[in-house]
Design an enzyme around this catalytic site. Structure first.
Site, PDB file in Angstrom:
ATOM      1  N   ASP A 232      47.760  76.572  36.420  1.00 21.97           N
ATOM      2  CA  ASP A 232      46.999  75.481  37.021  1.00 21.97           C
ATOM      3  C   ASP A 232      45.776  75.973  37.796  1.00 21.97           C
ATOM      4  O   ASP A 232      45.832  76.995  38.485  1.00 21.97           O
ATOM      5  CB  ASP A 232      47.932  74.721  37.972  1.00 21.97           C
ATOM      6  CG  ASP A 232      47.263  73.565  38.674  1.00 21.97           C
ATOM      7  OD1 ASP A 232      46.941  72.577  38.005  1.00 21.97           O
ATOM      8  OD2 ASP A 232      47.061  73.654  39.911  1.00 21.97           O
ATOM      9  N   GLU A 302      44.189  76.469  32.793  1.00 19.08           N
ATOM     10  CA  GLU A 302      43.469  75.222  33.019  1.00 19.08           C
ATOM     11  C   GLU A 302      42.237  75.508  33.862  1.00 19.08           C
ATOM     12  O   GLU A 302      42.346  75.989  34.996  1.00 19.08           O
ATOM     13  CB  GLU A 302      44.349  74.207  33.745  1.00 19.08           C
ATOM     14  CG  GLU A 302      43.631  72.875  33.985  1.00 19.08           C
ATOM     15  CD  GLU A 302      44.021  72.198  35.281  1.00 19.08           C
ATOM     16  OE1 GLU A 302      44.032  70.945  35.304  1.00 19.08           O
ATOM     17  OE2 GLU A 302      44.303  72.894  36.269  1.00 19.08           O
TER      18      GLU A 302
END
Length: 626
Positions: A232, A302
């Site tokens: 993330d 990401e």
């Protein structure tokens, strides 16, 4: 006159090559690993299935519905965070990286889910959230007290004084959730950095002990058998050591942004060179396990950043990076007004810039973005799934995309997303992520079958659940669900896994692409992305395409054509927003081959360029004779 005609022909050929994109077939001598051909299915656990009636989805609920993944052709599920958390950002504020939050269940529940998925031949990857922890993590509590080695596990700075001698933050850095990225801690007497919510303090990756701790967090779940990680928010791992103010955008641009973060440029708080080295170190941890048993643990990063910086997460000649860096081109560059050239550009932009030898990936939605059915309209659901599933590389599906779920209108009094709440009543509707996170619509019973009828879901169920749900689509002969299943089956074919790709706009509003492989079936995807009927003409394509007899393999639910119907390539009409997968062999309609190809180059990808080269030489000769 003859010279003018020849020049016009040359210009037409140049236009063809400018608009079309050809990707050759994969070298068949290499074995494709599981992660290179997979359909990944993102589960937002709070909203998937509630098993105990508390209105919140959980691990037992996922296990209860695991057969659904097998049914629709999913190869790997990706779980958004299920770790212990105060839930300020619904799991992305982690207080214990090695524990399951009780709202989702227990470690036994997780192991049971793993076993169930394994019995179905489905892999599982977790979310790894390295940028920040919760302020309720033991590390942060000890860092506040300056207990070593935790003193510098987070980014702490002294404040400054303004002209009135009042304390202010160390600089003007802004949080992605709006307002200052610094919060004062009275006990420690310093500000701490949080690029997201104040309850999500940024970890300090310049501290070697912290880095060791985070690598061990990776190993904890790898030891339990997970098959990899989605990592993330990677651009924010490091900050510039000088802590300089960031430049505010010109006022005419800044004033358009309600979120203060987007009023500034961010050269000192994202995409620093050290970030790419840390991603390489994380990858090394995953590769430790492959060196032991030969099985790849996949890592996907990401990064909402520039395309150039996104590609850097793939690594380089000297340092390995992620297996894949998320491709958000289909999300960020396209909407329901985009014409065929825009679709062509969005696809080619990724393929043209991806480093050689890397694996492409395609994403049309996730828990942070409005749903595809909302961005493109419900009529484009199947078209977008065709694009996502049949382009070269891997496909990511956000739960509900297989049935065409759309955003839910979540009122201000129902809003729980911190990004939406920080925007206030006037701005929440444009920034809240709640509308894309509402519960999965299983059936037409109360609460869409997500939770008990007597329970209140943590977010409201979309009012359209009575007509848009999985159960009703399973019973229909033609539905988004049945279309998705056919597309997933196509992904198992040699053509889609190894075949060449060629795509181009056929007209202003019709985009098309082929997937082909010598001696195998060829698939042609045609999409009318416009709002009016369009006449489709394939005569500008290479002979291998325009001379074929095409059969309808998979039509969108709004198409007037049926499976098995034969179409003439010199002209057929498509309804607005409809799409079709066509094939050139009857057996492709009922069966799909999964064995390996024996050719290393696509004949169709070579024939046309060679023919054009011959034409060019011929024209040069004739012009010279004039």
């Amino acid at each position: 006159m003859r010279r003018e005609c020849m020049v016009l022909l040359i210009l037409n050929l140049a236009e063809y090559f400018a608009n079309s994109k050809t990707v050759p077939v994969k070298d068949d001598k290499t074995t494709l690993d599981w992660w290179q051909t997979a359909v990944y299915y993102q589960i937002y656990p709070r909203s998937f299935k509630d098993s105990n009636g508390d209105g919140i989805g959980d691990l037992k609920g996922i296990e209860e519905k695991a057969e659904h993944f097998k049914d629709i052709g999913v190869d790997c599920v990706w779980l958004s965070p299920i770790f212990k958390s105060p839930m300020a950002d619904f799991g992305y504020d982690i207080s214990d990286y090695n524990a399951i939050d009780p709202v989702y269940g227990t470690m036994d529940d997780f192991v049971s889910l793993q076993k169930k998925l394994k019995s179905l031949g489905i892999k599982i990857i977790m979310d790894f959230v390295p940028n920040h922890s919760s302020d309720e993590h033991e590390w942060f509590k000890k860092s506040v007290e300056k207990i070593d080695p935790y003193t510098d596990y987070y980014v702490w700075r002294d404040g400054k004084c303004d002209t009135n001698n009042l304390r202010i933050p160390p600089n003007n850095w802004q949080s992605l959730f709006s307002n200052s990225a610094w919060t004062w801690n009275e006990q420690r007497g310093q500000y701490y950095l949080h690029q997201f919510d104040p309850k999500q303090p940024d970890l300090n990756y310049r501290n070697k002990e912290l880095v060791k701790e985070m690598k061990n967090n990776l190993r904890f779940w790898l030891d339990l058998g997970v098959d990899g990680y989605r990592v993330d928010a990677v651009p924010y791992l490091f900050e510039d050591l000088q802590f300089l103010d960031e430049t505010r955008k010109p006022e005419e641009l800044a004033k358009k942004e309600k979120n203060t973060y987007f009023q500034y440029y961010h050269p000192y708080t994202m995409d620093l060179p050290e970030t790419y080295d840390m991603i390489s170190q994380f990858r090394d941890v995953l590769d430790e396990y492959k060196s032991k048993d030969g099985k790849t643990r996949v890592m996907i990063t990401e990064a909402y950043t520039t395309l150039e910086n996104t590609m850097r997460y793939y690594g380089n000649e000297t340092k390995v990076g992620a297996h894949m860096s998320f491709n958000f081109e289909l999300i960020e560059r396209l909407n329901d007004y985009s014409n065929a050239s825009k679709f062509n550009d969005a696809v080619n932009n990724w393929l043209d810039n991806m480093p050689d030898g890397k694996c492409a990936n395609w994403v049309i939605g996730n828990h942070d973005q409005p749903r595809a059915a909302t961005r493109f309209g419900s009529e484009m659901v199947d078209a977008m799934n065709m694009l996502n599933m049949l382009l070269p590389g891997v496909a990511f599906t956000y739960m509900g995309e297989e049935i065409g779920m759309s955003d839910t209108a979540v009122r201000w009094d129902q809003t729980v997303d911190p990004r939406g709440l920080n925007a206030g009543f006037e701005g929440f509707s444009g920034l809240s992520r709640d509308p894309a996170r509402t519960p999965y619509q299983w059936n037409a019973t109360a609460n869409a079958g997500f939770t008990a009828a007597s329970s209140t879901p943590w977010l409201p169920v979309n009012p359209n659940y009575w007509k848009l749900n999985l159960e009703v689509q399973r019973k229909q002969h033609c539905s988004h669900y049945t279309v998705y299943k056919r597309l997933a089956k196509l992904r198992k074919t040699r053509t889609v896994q190894r075949g060449s790709f060629e795509g181009r706009p056929l007209s202003e509003w019709v985009y098309a692409f082929t997937r082909s492989l010598p001696s195998e079936e060829t698939y042609l995807v045609v999409m009318n992305v416009g709002s009016e009927e369009e006449r489709v003409d394939l005569s500008s394509w290479p002979t291998a395409v325009k001379d074929e007899t095409w059969l309808v393999h998979t039509p969108s639910v709004n198409s007037q054509f049926s499976i098995g119907q034969s179409l003439k390539t010199n002209g057929f009409t498509m309804r607005p927003k409809s799409a079709m997968v066509l094939c050139n062999k009857k057996n492709a309609l009922v069966s799909s081959s999964t064995s390996s190809s024996t050719s290393s180059l696509s004949q169709s990808s070579l024939m046309f360029p060679v023919a054009m080269l011959a034409v060019a030489f011929g024209l040069s000769y004739l012009l010279a004779k004039e």
